[in-house]
Design an enzyme around this catalytic site. Structure first.
Site, PDB file in Angstrom:
ATOM      1  N   ASP A  36       0.826  -1.208   0.000  1.00 49.65           N
ATOM      2  CA  ASP A  36       0.000   0.000   0.000  1.00 49.65           C
ATOM      3  C   ASP A  36       0.864   1.263   0.000  1.00 49.65           C
ATOM      4  O   ASP A  36       0.442   2.329   0.432  1.00 49.65           O
ATOM      5  CB  ASP A  36      -0.953  -0.005   1.205  1.00 49.65           C
ATOM      6  N   HIS A 241      24.626   7.693 -18.197  1.00 50.07           N
ATOM      7  CA  HIS A 241      23.655   7.864 -17.114  1.00 50.07           C
ATOM      8  C   HIS A 241      23.941   6.892 -15.967  1.00 50.07           C
ATOM      9  O   HIS A 241      23.071   6.170 -15.502  1.00 50.07           O
ATOM     10  CB  HIS A 241      22.215   7.734 -17.641  1.00 50.07           C
ATOM     11  N   ASP A 258      26.918  14.888 -12.268  1.00 49.69           N
ATOM     12  CA  ASP A 258      25.827  15.487 -13.044  1.00 49.69           C
ATOM     13  C   ASP A 258      24.620  15.459 -12.121  1.00 49.69           C
ATOM     14  O   ASP A 258      24.048  14.394 -11.868  1.00 49.69           O
ATOM     15  CB  ASP A 258      25.593  14.660 -14.314  1.00 49.69           C
ATOM     16  N   ASP A 269      20.316  21.502 -14.165  1.00 50.93           N
ATOM     17  CA  ASP A 269      20.981  20.318 -14.728  1.00 50.93           C
ATOM     18  C   ASP A 269      22.434  20.700 -14.985  1.00 50.93           C
ATOM     19  O   ASP A 269      22.740  21.359 -15.982  1.00 50.93           O
ATOM     20  CB  ASP A 269      20.265  19.911 -16.033  1.00 50.93           C
ATOM     21  N   HIS A 349      26.605  11.923 -27.587  1.00 50.26           N
ATOM     22  CA  HIS A 349      25.287  12.496 -27.295  1.00 50.26           C
ATOM     23  C   HIS A 349      25.181  13.900 -27.899  1.00 50.26           C
ATOM     24  O   HIS A 349      26.158  14.435 -28.424  1.00 50.26           O
ATOM     25  CB  HIS A 349      25.029  12.532 -25.783  1.00 50.26           C
ATOM     26  N   HIS A 353      19.708  20.154 -24.304  1.00 51.93           N
ATOM     27  CA  HIS A 353      18.266  19.930 -24.394  1.00 51.93           C
ATOM     28  C   HIS A 353      17.578  21.073 -23.670  1.00 51.93           C
ATOM     29  O   HIS A 353      18.201  21.777 -22.860  1.00 51.93           O
ATOM     30  CB  HIS A 353      17.901  18.574 -23.757  1.00 51.93           C
ATOM     31  N   HIS A 360      14.615  17.026 -19.026  1.00 51.76           N
ATOM     32  CA  HIS A 360      14.587  17.034 -20.498  1.00 51.76           C
ATOM     33  C   HIS A 360      13.229  17.635 -20.827  1.00 51.76           C
ATOM     34  O   HIS A 360      12.239  16.915 -20.964  1.00 51.76           O
ATOM     35  CB  HIS A 360      14.743  15.626 -21.070  1.00 51.76           C
ATOM     36  N   GLU A 384      26.238  21.021 -22.966  1.00 50.69           N
ATOM     37  CA  GLU A 384      26.928  19.964 -22.239  1.00 50.69           C
ATOM     38  C   GLU A 384      27.735  19.026 -23.132  1.00 50.69           C
ATOM     39  O   GLU A 384      27.452  17.829 -23.210  1.00 50.69           O
ATOM     40  CB  GLU A 384      25.922  19.142 -21.425  1.00 50.69           C
ATOM     41  N   TYR A 388      34.264  10.883 -23.841  1.00 48.39           N
ATOM     42  CA  TYR A 388      34.270   9.671 -23.018  1.00 48.39           C
ATOM     43  C   TYR A 388      35.121   8.620 -23.739  1.00 48.39           C
ATOM     44  O   TYR A 388      34.738   8.143 -24.814  1.00 48.39           O
ATOM     45  CB  TYR A 388      32.836   9.151 -22.829  1.00 48.39           C
ATOM     46  N   ARG A 406      32.524  15.693 -18.856  1.00 48.06           N
ATOM     47  CA  ARG A 406      31.387  16.474 -19.376  1.00 48.06           C
ATOM     48  C   ARG A 406      31.314  17.754 -18.557  1.00 48.06           C
ATOM     49  O   ARG A 406      31.598  17.733 -17.345  1.00 48.06           O
ATOM     50  CB  ARG A 406      30.075  15.683 -19.260  1.00 48.06           C
ATOM     51  N   GLU A 408      28.590  20.974 -18.049  1.00 43.59           N
ATOM     52  CA  GLU A 408      27.212  21.323 -18.416  1.00 43.59           C
ATOM     53  C   GLU A 408      26.725  22.543 -17.643  1.00 43.59           C
ATOM     54  O   GLU A 408      26.805  22.587 -16.411  1.00 43.59           O
ATOM     55  CB  GLU A 408      26.292  20.119 -18.100  1.00 43.59           C
TER      56      GLU A 408
HETATM   57  N1  GLY Z   1      21.316  14.934 -16.414  1.00 41.95           N
HETATM   58  C1  GLY Z   1      20.908  14.385 -17.633  1.00 41.95           C
HETATM   59  C2  GLY Z   1      21.353  15.178 -18.767  1.00 41.95           C
HETATM   60  O1  GLY Z   1      22.296  15.926 -18.656  1.00 41.95           O
HETATM   61  O2  GLY Z   1      20.757  15.163 -19.798  1.00 41.95           O
HETATM   62 MN    MN Z   2      23.008  16.642 -16.804  1.00 45.40          MN
HETATM   63 MN    MN Z   3      21.514  17.725 -19.449  1.00 43.65          MN
END
Ligand code: GLY
Ligand code: MN
Ligand code: MN
Length: 438
Positions: A36, A241, A258, A269, A349, A353, A360, A384, A388, A406, A408
């Site tokens: 529950d 991730h 991150d 982010d 990547h 975003h 996102h 970002e 890698y 990275r 960001e």
């Molecule tokens: N923290 C996820 C990204 O940077 O997209």
């Molecule tokens: Mn991030």
């Molecule tokens: Mn991000």
């Protein structure tokens, strides 16, 4: 501070884009975790955007009245002293009107009756079909009955229009009040990152560092993280991730964090990469420099009118040149490597975003004709880039293997260019090193 005046204006703005149809929008469902016990509840971002109302089991109905006004109905959980002892206070119908600006509010159990009466003659309804087939079936049954009961009216099912594209387009452009909340999320996030940089040291577990970081978020009034924090030491940084955060930090490791705090339903982010203690090694610094230079150049280019695709291409070219300059991409001309997208092996990547209530965030990246969207004031994007190099990559000298970097930041597009909401968080080599040597 976003209040009922703002949410009313938001609803009115959406109604303009749904062809004069009434708008129906539902709260996020509660999700059972086991027995529950539910997963901790977070309101659907668009529902929060339209109502400010954060309880589950709620429905918004906004009915246009002419072109410039509308009537708001909220269907909510009723007050229930016995339940409230367990689960906390409910606004109830009175609170929905008083605190959230509903013109009318009803217990959720009355929805079908009230909706049935109101919608008798509606030819259209702005509602996202397909999210909850059970609800949709009830909706169709309701309108089907209407047809059956009054065949002489010869009125079929209403037209359904998905309101999400209009809502997402509106959410893409942040208002002054939203930017204030995002700036606070960014500030809190910065506090956390700085503490983590100062405390990290070999021998510590990644999750210990995560705990220190998230404690700062929480102490500063952030109700939750915007997404699972990534605290990746050494080659764990090459898993984009990585959220296990259960390895021991070793001497000589870089740590990639991150993590972003949520505040007022808006998320930051931010990624920083730094030595576990002391200084970058030469190969680490060489990779870091490429990413940092690229990131700064991309941020500098941000201004209204710039197609996002240009920015992505700029970052790919920078990373390609940087890696090639270190001799990590093998033989051949730069041009042939560009054609083969040789950067993608180490920079796999995108550049960023949209950022907002969701990490996102919603909002289109392309126009309906497939052309990339152009930046406009009020948009917030992450920038970002990263590199890698897998630990088992035999194509590069040993000293580069297992390095993941990275960087960001969260960038608001302004009329005159941009504002970096997270610029106070150290990222220059000297600044990062001075943090890690505290
Ligand atoms: N923290 C996820 C990204 O940077 O997209
Ligand atoms: Mn991030
Ligand atoms: Mn991000």
């Amino acid at each position: 501070m976003i209040d009922a005046t703002h949410t009313r204006a938001r609803r009115q703005a959406i109604l303009k884009h749904v062809q004069g149809m009434p708008l129906l929008f539902r709260a996020a469902p509660e999700v059972l975790r086991n027995g529950d016990v539910h997963f901790s509840y977070r309101q659907d971002s668009s529902f929060h955007y339209l109502t400010g109302f954060d309880e589950p089991e709620a429905i918004l109905l906004a009915i246009p009245e002419g072109k410039t006004s509308h009537r708001t109905l909220l269907f909510v959980r009723p007050r229930d002293p016995a339940r409230e002892i367990w689960d906390g206070k409910r606004a109830g119908a009175t609170g929905a009107k008083r605190q959230y600006g509903a013109d009318e509010a009803w217990p959720i159990s009355e929805f079908w009756k009230v909706f049935g009466d109101l919608s008798k003659d509606w030819d259209g309804l702005a509602h996202a079909l397909g999210i909850d087939p059970k609800f949709d079936a009830e909706l169709l049954e309701h309108f089907g009955r209407r047809f059956k009961d009054r065949p002489r009216r010869n009125q079929g099912l209403p037209a359904f229009l998905d309101p999400r594209p209009a809502i997402h387009a509106a959410r893409l452009i942040k208002s002054k009040e939203e930017i204030e909340l995002m700036a606070e999320a960014a500030r809190i996030t910065g506090e956390g990152h700085r503490v983590a940089m100062a405390l990290a040291e070999p021998g510590m577990m990644e999750y210990e560092l995560q705990a220190e970081l998230e404690a700062v978020f929480r102490k500063n009034g952030s109700p939750r993280v915007g997404y699972d924090s990534i605290v990746a030491s050494g080659s764990n940084a090459c898993t984009l991730h990585y959220i296990e955060n259960n390895n021991k930090i070793r001497k000589g490791d870089l740590i990639l964090i991150d993590a972003g705090a949520e505040y007022g339903h808006y998320s930051a982010d931010v990624t920083r990469t730094f030595p576990a203690r002391g200084s970058f090694s030469e190969p680490q610094k060489a990779i870091y420099d490429i990413v940092l230079r690229c990131q700064k150049r991309c941020i500098k280019a941000i201004k209204p009118g710039l197609p996002v695709s240009k920015l992505i291409e700029m970052s790919q070219k920078d990373i390609l040149k940087g890696l090639d300059g270190l001799g990590l991409l093998g033989r051949g001309s730069l041009e042939s490597k560009w054609k083969k997208r040789a950067f993608a092996k180490y920079y796999m990547h995108g550049l960023g975003h949209w950022l907002g209530m969701d990490v996102h965030d919603c909002g289109a990246y392309q126009l309906p004709d497939g052309k990339p969207i152009k930046l406009a004031p009020g948009m917030v994007t992450t920038v970002e880039p990263g590199i890698y190099i897998p630990a088992n990559d035999k194509s590069v000298p040993k000293e580069f293997r297992g390095i993941g970097v990275r960087i960001e930041d969260d960038i608001l597009v302004t009329r005159s260019g941009h504002r970096n909401l997270t610029e106070d968080i150290p990222k220059e080599v000297a600044d990062v090193e001075s943090m890690t040597q505290l």
